[in-house]
Design a protein around this motif. Structure first.
Motif, mmCIF file in Angstrom:
data_model
loop_
_atom_site.group_PDB
_atom_site.id
_atom_site.type_symbol
_atom_site.label_atom_id
_atom_site.label_comp_id
_atom_site.label_asym_id
_atom_site.label_seq_id
_atom_site.Cartn_x
_atom_site.Cartn_y
_atom_site.Cartn_z
ATOM 1 N N VAL A 36 -37.566 103.195 -61.662
ATOM 2 C CA VAL A 36 -36.591 102.237 -62.185
ATOM 3 C C VAL A 36 -35.219 102.551 -61.594
ATOM 4 O O VAL A 36 -34.730 103.686 -61.693
ATOM 5 N N GLU A 37 -34.575 101.542 -60.983
ATOM 6 C CA GLU A 37 -33.245 101.749 -60.426
ATOM 7 C C GLU A 37 -32.212 101.883 -61.547
ATOM 8 O O GLU A 37 -32.263 101.155 -62.543
ATOM 9 N N CYS A 38 -31.263 102.811 -61.341
ATOM 10 C CA CYS A 38 -30.270 103.077 -62.370
ATOM 11 C C CYS A 38 -29.158 103.944 -61.783
ATOM 12 O O CYS A 38 -29.202 104.323 -60.607
ATOM 13 N N MET A 39 -28.177 104.253 -62.605
ATOM 14 C CA MET A 39 -27.154 105.237 -62.276
ATOM 15 C C MET A 39 -27.503 106.521 -63.034
ATOM 16 O O MET A 39 -27.726 106.486 -64.251
ATOM 17 N N ASN A 40 -27.531 107.642 -62.319
ATOM 18 C CA ASN A 40 -27.942 108.886 -62.981
ATOM 19 C C ASN A 40 -27.338 110.080 -62.244
ATOM 20 O O ASN A 40 -26.664 109.929 -61.225
ATOM 21 N N PRO A 96 -38.313 115.914 -77.667
ATOM 22 C CA PRO A 96 -37.638 116.359 -76.440
ATOM 23 C C PRO A 96 -36.311 115.651 -76.244
ATOM 24 O O PRO A 96 -36.151 114.474 -76.582
ATOM 25 N N LEU A 97 -35.350 116.351 -75.705
ATOM 26 C CA LEU A 97 -34.036 115.760 -75.454
ATOM 27 C C LEU A 97 -34.141 114.511 -74.589
ATOM 28 O O LEU A 97 -33.387 113.561 -74.754
ATOM 29 N N ALA A 98 -35.071 114.528 -73.632
ATOM 30 C CA ALA A 98 -35.167 113.436 -72.667
ATOM 31 C C ALA A 98 -35.810 112.172 -73.233
ATOM 32 O O ALA A 98 -35.723 111.111 -72.606
ATOM 33 N N ARG A 99 -36.447 112.278 -74.391
ATOM 34 C CA ARG A 99 -37.260 111.142 -74.855
ATOM 35 C C ARG A 99 -36.442 109.876 -75.049
ATOM 36 O O ARG A 99 -36.809 108.792 -74.580
ATOM 37 N N ALA A 100 -35.314 109.961 -75.744
ATOM 38 C CA ALA A 100 -34.527 108.763 -76.030
ATOM 39 C C ALA A 100 -33.986 108.138 -74.751
ATOM 40 O O ALA A 100 -33.999 106.903 -74.594
ATOM 41 N N SER A 101 -33.527 108.978 -73.805
ATOM 42 C CA SER A 101 -33.022 108.463 -72.536
ATOM 43 C C SER A 101 -34.121 107.747 -71.775
ATOM 44 O O SER A 101 -33.921 106.644 -71.238
ATOM 45 N N ASN A 155 -26.914 98.597 -61.933
ATOM 46 C CA ASN A 155 -25.622 99.264 -62.115
ATOM 47 C C ASN A 155 -25.211 99.355 -63.579
ATOM 48 O O ASN A 155 -24.305 100.121 -63.934
ATOM 49 N N ASP A 156 -25.852 98.548 -64.422
ATOM 50 C CA ASP A 156 -25.543 98.593 -65.852
ATOM 51 C C ASP A 156 -26.414 99.600 -66.602
ATOM 52 O O ASP A 156 -26.195 99.835 -67.794
ATOM 53 N N ARG A 157 -27.354 100.155 -65.908
ATOM 54 C CA ARG A 157 -28.230 101.174 -66.530
ATOM 55 C C ARG A 157 -27.625 102.546 -66.218
ATOM 56 O O ARG A 157 -28.018 103.224 -65.280
ATOM 57 N N VAL A 158 -26.670 102.967 -67.013
ATOM 58 C CA VAL A 158 -25.870 104.146 -66.688
ATOM 59 C C VAL A 158 -26.346 105.346 -67.506
ATOM 60 O O VAL A 158 -26.350 105.303 -68.746
ATOM 61 N N TYR A 159 -26.714 106.393 -66.785
ATOM 62 C CA TYR A 159 -27.152 107.637 -67.421
ATOM 63 C C TYR A 159 -26.258 108.767 -66.881
ATOM 64 O O TYR A 159 -25.092 108.548 -66.620
ATOM 65 N N LEU A 181 -31.931 112.558 -68.167
ATOM 66 C CA LEU A 181 -32.881 112.231 -67.103
ATOM 67 C C LEU A 181 -32.625 113.185 -65.936
ATOM 68 O O LEU A 181 -31.602 113.094 -65.264
ATOM 69 N N ARG A 182 -33.553 114.092 -65.699
ATOM 70 C CA ARG A 182 -33.354 115.149 -64.693
ATOM 71 C C ARG A 182 -33.374 114.579 -63.276
ATOM 72 O O ARG A 182 -34.167 113.681 -62.967
ATOM 73 N N PRO A 183 -32.557 115.093 -62.376
ATOM 74 C CA PRO A 183 -32.550 114.619 -60.994
ATOM 75 C C PRO A 183 -33.600 115.330 -60.148
ATOM 76 O O PRO A 183 -34.003 116.461 -60.459
#
Length: 917
Positions: free
Chosen positions: A570-574, A619-624, A639-643, A649-651
């Motif tokens: 999924v494309e996003c900002m992270n 897990p911390l990541a679940r909600a994200s 661009n509106d999916r900003v993390y 969300l780990r890189p």
């Protein structure tokens, strides 16, 4: 007295008498030395290890998988010497093919060799080329020898004429460097009648002895800095602080190997012999009395952390034995140390692996000085310890040859085991061959990993034949690794600290920008330890890590700015990937150094797991992750999916996004926060000679996503999730772009731990096609499947034209082939999942519970699955086939681990009554 006990007693007596002789120099008649060590003779041990290494390495020592490297070529040269000693050409074809792969037709272009580096290490490989020249008189080899000779004419020197170790190590002479240059130099002088060379070689030897010898210990320090400027150098003497055994071993071999070529009447011969005698006396003084071998830090014995080390021990035994054979040392005085040392090597370091191959254990992988390497005791014991390092296997083979001569065993060739033939089919041209195959060409009767495969078994069927002989070569021809201008931008020159402690982020950024602004080149990370935050590559930049370089990524998420990326399809900002390039061309990460993400359960991995096996309740990541997956389907803009900060969300470790002409070569990649290599929407990608070890949650090894024209070869995968996972976007967001991943070649690679070896999905909504996998080995109780497809009715997508051949599988946990269209959401969606046109040929497995785990649902499609010319043994469970189309098995053997006892449909007739007496 039992025979075995008698042998041990005799050997002990020999050591005792010999020790007395060394101490008293009295004419005592020593007992007859042994002719066998362990269960056989030295020459057989040399052949066993040489044969095992050929079987293990295959084509991995040839270009482009390997480098023009002093250690590898030392091993090659040892095999040519073994041939000469046996009077046969057993090893010549493999060695010649390997060496030829680096050389152009006239020999004057050498792959990976760069004169501008003035690296004395790059002279040493020419010793093996000399051996080929003497055998063949081929002008090609003379061309290579002349190139290296010209190198030495302009190599930078100290004020007294000593060769610098490297251009980047100015004013320094290392013991290692004497082996790298002197034997070749002396042989050139002898072969091509340049008598002045002998005076120069003698001067090199003399200078190092003068500067590094320590009267108190009788040992030689690792290195000397004429300028006294290096951080490791004593400001008064210029010497490094410790005695490293392998460095002394290099110098010992340099002396005896160069001595071979000096004219009998040359005035320097007695001087060289005297220097070697001092070296041998010092080394024997520190020989471990209990084991007979030597310690990593020579004079520190059993100090905590010090260890008995195989490469130096092999070098010492070889060089002292050879010196006796040369007449440099008296036989009776020094033979006991040789016998004790060789016996210790066999007992302490030689082992047999699970495949029955001989291996040399406890080898120091690498050690050096400068760039964070301070030469302290703590440094020398901190470097990795590995098996079968060529810096040890070559000297071990040489040692067996010298022992055979020294003990006049004269083992006949018929008693020496021969290697299994392995063909090396790479031959370099005058241009750098960026796409040459290191395995048999499609359509050939044999492959590098299976040289005995018959022509009939090369293809599963006519459709597979066309794919391998027409489609795959066309893909391969398009894949060309980028090349870079010969400009170097060291991160140290741009401010990176060399103490192994500071932050190099800004220095790396400046070096990359300077390199890019200059039109491209190499951003150099030299040997040493460097810490950094996010690294953003730019066009025409090759980020190169020298051997011994360690790039460690800091684990503070604040150091990874928010960028445009793709996360689980999924494309996003992270968070920025640790190494990231966006819309760049001609980018590379190369070299034999290590890139370490430093992820563990106290930082990145802890966002999803508490430890290797335990997940937190929430897990911390679940909600994200849940929020991003919902956005994948709501038509929001990426661009509106900003993390990033405040989210979890780990890189990935490495991501190239909308890039082309990409190379990742030779590096070792460790401990990624998430997926390890993740090219996205990119093309013309080469991953070659990489080692990937990362066991965190979701630590996929290499995940090309919506990419095309990809070559993955000679790579080792040891991961916490899928080894190779081919993807093309998730659900609506994947369909929005609709870009498949296509045209992938995977070959000559090793797969250890992981959920699957070669995997397609689960993010595959854009489709995947044209995948070729060949010449692979897969074996681990923690590897679940060999070839895996995972999809469902929410993802959708067509996975087709997948071909696998010549794969050796040991143990996998679930099945050889898994096609699971009920993965995760299963049938609960409106998008058709398709898997079709899959061929598997010449596959063997010995420890899989079943061959196939194939399941689907009405409305999905699994069709035209073909397995041919394969054997699957040790099967323990029933095959799973659910809602499938056509599956064809042709010449396939499925052998259960335990054969069921036959049962009749009716009871057997009763036994007739016994006749009356």
């Amino acid at each position: 007295m039992p025979a075995a006990h008698f042998t041990r007693t005799l050997r002990t007596a020999f050591f005792t008498l010999g020790a007395l002789f060394c101490a008293q120099a009295a004419p005592i008649a020593a007992a007859q030395p042994p002719a066998t060590f362990g269960d056989t003779s030295p020459l057989v041990w040399s052949a066993r290890l040489g044969n095992s290494e050929i079987a293990r390495l295959g084509t991995k020592m040839a270009y482009p998988a390997a480098k023009w490297d002093y250690a590898n070529f030392l091993f090659l040269n040892s095999l040519l010497s073994l041939d000469t000693h046996l009077g046969q050409d057993r090893y010549l074809p493999w060695v010649k093919g390997t060496i030829d792969s680096f050389l152009s037709a006239d020999g004057r272009t050498i792959q990976h060799y760069k004169l501008a580096e003035y690296n004395i290490d790059h002279v040493a490989p020419a010793k093996a080329v000399f051996a080929l020249y003497h055998r063949t008189k081929d002008a090609r080899y003379r061309g290579t020898l002349d190139v290296i000779r010209e190198h030495l004419k302009t190599h930078p020197r100290t004020k007294e004429g000593g060769f610098w170790h490297k251009n980047r190590y100015p004013h320094q002479m290392w013991l290692d460097g004497l082996f790298m240059g002197s034997p070749f130099y002396a042989e050139y002088g002898r072969t091509f009648n340049e008598p002045a060379i002998f005076d120069d070689v003698a001067q090199q030897i003399r200078l190092v002895a003068k500067q590094t010898y320590d009267e108190k210990t009788g040992l030689f320090y690792h290195a000397w800095d004429e300028s006294r400027e290096q951080s490791w150098a004593n400001k008064t003497t210029g010497l490094s602080p410790n005695f490293w055994s392998r460095a002394i071993g290099w110098y010992a071999m340099a002396l005896v190997d160069a001595y071979d070529y000096f004219p009998a009447d040359h005035k320097a011969r007695p001087e060289i012999a005297a220097i070697f005698k001092k070296l041998a006396d010092g080394v024997i003084k520190y020989q471990d009395p209990a084991t007979g071998v030597w310690w990593q830090v020579t004079d520190q014995g059993s100090r905590k952390g010090n260890y008995l080390e195989a490469t130096a021990s092999s070098m010492f035994v070889y060089s002292i034995a050879k010196a006796i054979n040369q007449g440099i040392l008296p036989r009776d005085a020094y033979l006991p140390a040789v016998i004790k040392g060789y016996d210790g090597i066999i007992r302490e370091f030689i082992r047999t692996d699970s495949e029955g191959r001989t291996k040399l254990t406890r080898c120091c992988k690498v050690a050096g000085l400068g760039y964070g390497r301070d030469g302290s005791f703590e440094y020398y014991i901190s470097e990795p310890i590995v098996d079968n390092d060529a810096k040890g296997t070559g000297p071990f083979v040489f040692a067996g040859i010298e022992l055979d001569r020294l003990l006049t065993i004269n083992a006949p060739a018929s008693a020496i085991p021969a290697p299994t033939p392995v063909s090396v089919k790479i031959f370099a041209s005058t241009k750098t061959p960026t796409t040459s195959s290191s395995s048999a060409q499609p359509g050939s009767p044999a492959s590098a990993s299976n040289p005995t495969a018959s022509l009939a078994h090369t293809f599963a069927d006519d459709a597979a034949r066309k794919a391998w002989t027409e489609e795959m070569p066309a893909i391969l021809a398009r894949i060309k690794a980028p090349t870079f201008p010969k400009r170097e931008f060291s991160i140290v020159a741009h401010g990176a600290p060399t103490d192994g402690k500071g932050d190099s982020t800004e220095a790396i950024r400046k070096a990359i920008e300077a390199c890019n602004a200059a039109g491209g080149g190499v951003v150099l990370i030299p040997a040493g330890t460097f810490y950094t935050g996010a690294v953003h590559l730019k066009s025409n930049v090759n980020l190169h890590l020298d051997e011994g370089a360690k790039l460690l990524f800091l684990t503070d998420p604040k150091l990874y700015p928010t960028v445009f990326t793709r996360w689980e399809g999924v494309e996003c900002m992270n968070f920025s990937p640790l190494i990231y390039a966006f819309e760049q061309e001609n980018v590379a990460i190369t070299g034999k150094g290590t890139i370490d993400g430093q992820a563990d359960y106290s930082n990145w991995w802890g966002w999803v797991k508490l430890d290797a096996n335990t997940k937190p309740e929430v897990p911390l990541a679940r909600a994200s992750r849940n929020r991003l997956m919902a956005q994948a389907n709501d038509n929001s803009l990426p661009n509106d999916r900003v993390y990033g900060p405040g989210e979890y969300l780990r890189p990935p470790l490495i991501q190239f996004y909308r890039c082309k002409n990409i190379l990742i070569e030779d590096v070792t990649l460790l401990r990624s926060p998430f997926w390890v290599i993740h090219p996205v929407l990119s093309q013309n990608i080469t991953v070659r000679g990489v080692t990937i070890i990362s066991h965190g949650a979701n630590s996929d090894g290499c995940d090309p996503e919506s990419c095309r024209d990809i070559l993955i070869e000679n790579t080792k995968f040891d991961t916490g999730d899928d080894c190779i996972a081919i993807k093309s976007g998730r659900n609506n967001d994947g369909r929005r772009l609709g870009i498949p991943t296509e045209n992938i070649i995977i070959r000559d690679s090793e797969f250890k731990d992981g959920h699957g070896g070669v995997v397609l999905g689960s993010e595959c909504s854009g489709g995947i096609r044209n995948v070729f996998a060949e010449n692979l080995t897969m074996d681990s109780p923690n590897l679940d499947r060999a070839l895996r497809f995972k999809n469902n009715a929410v993802r959708g997508g067509i996975l087709e034209n997948v071909h696998m051949r010549n794969v050796q599988i040991g143990q996998v946990a679930e099945s050889v082939l898994t096609i699971d269209l009920l993965y995760e959401e299963g049938a609960k969606g409106a998008h058709k999942a398709v898997v079709r046109n899959v061929s598997m040929n010449n596959i063997t497995s010995t420890g899989s519970p079943r061959v196939m785990f194939v399941r689907s649902f009405p409305g999905a499609e699994i069709d035209d699955i073909r397995i041919a010319n394969s054997t699957f043994s040790g099967i323990t469970m029933t095959e799973v086939l659910q809602h499938t189309g056509k599956i064809t098995l042709d010449n396939v053997n499925i052998i259960p681990a335990k054969t069921a006892r036959a049962a009749n449909s009716v009871p057997p007739p009763a036994a007739p009554p016994a006749p009356p007496k």
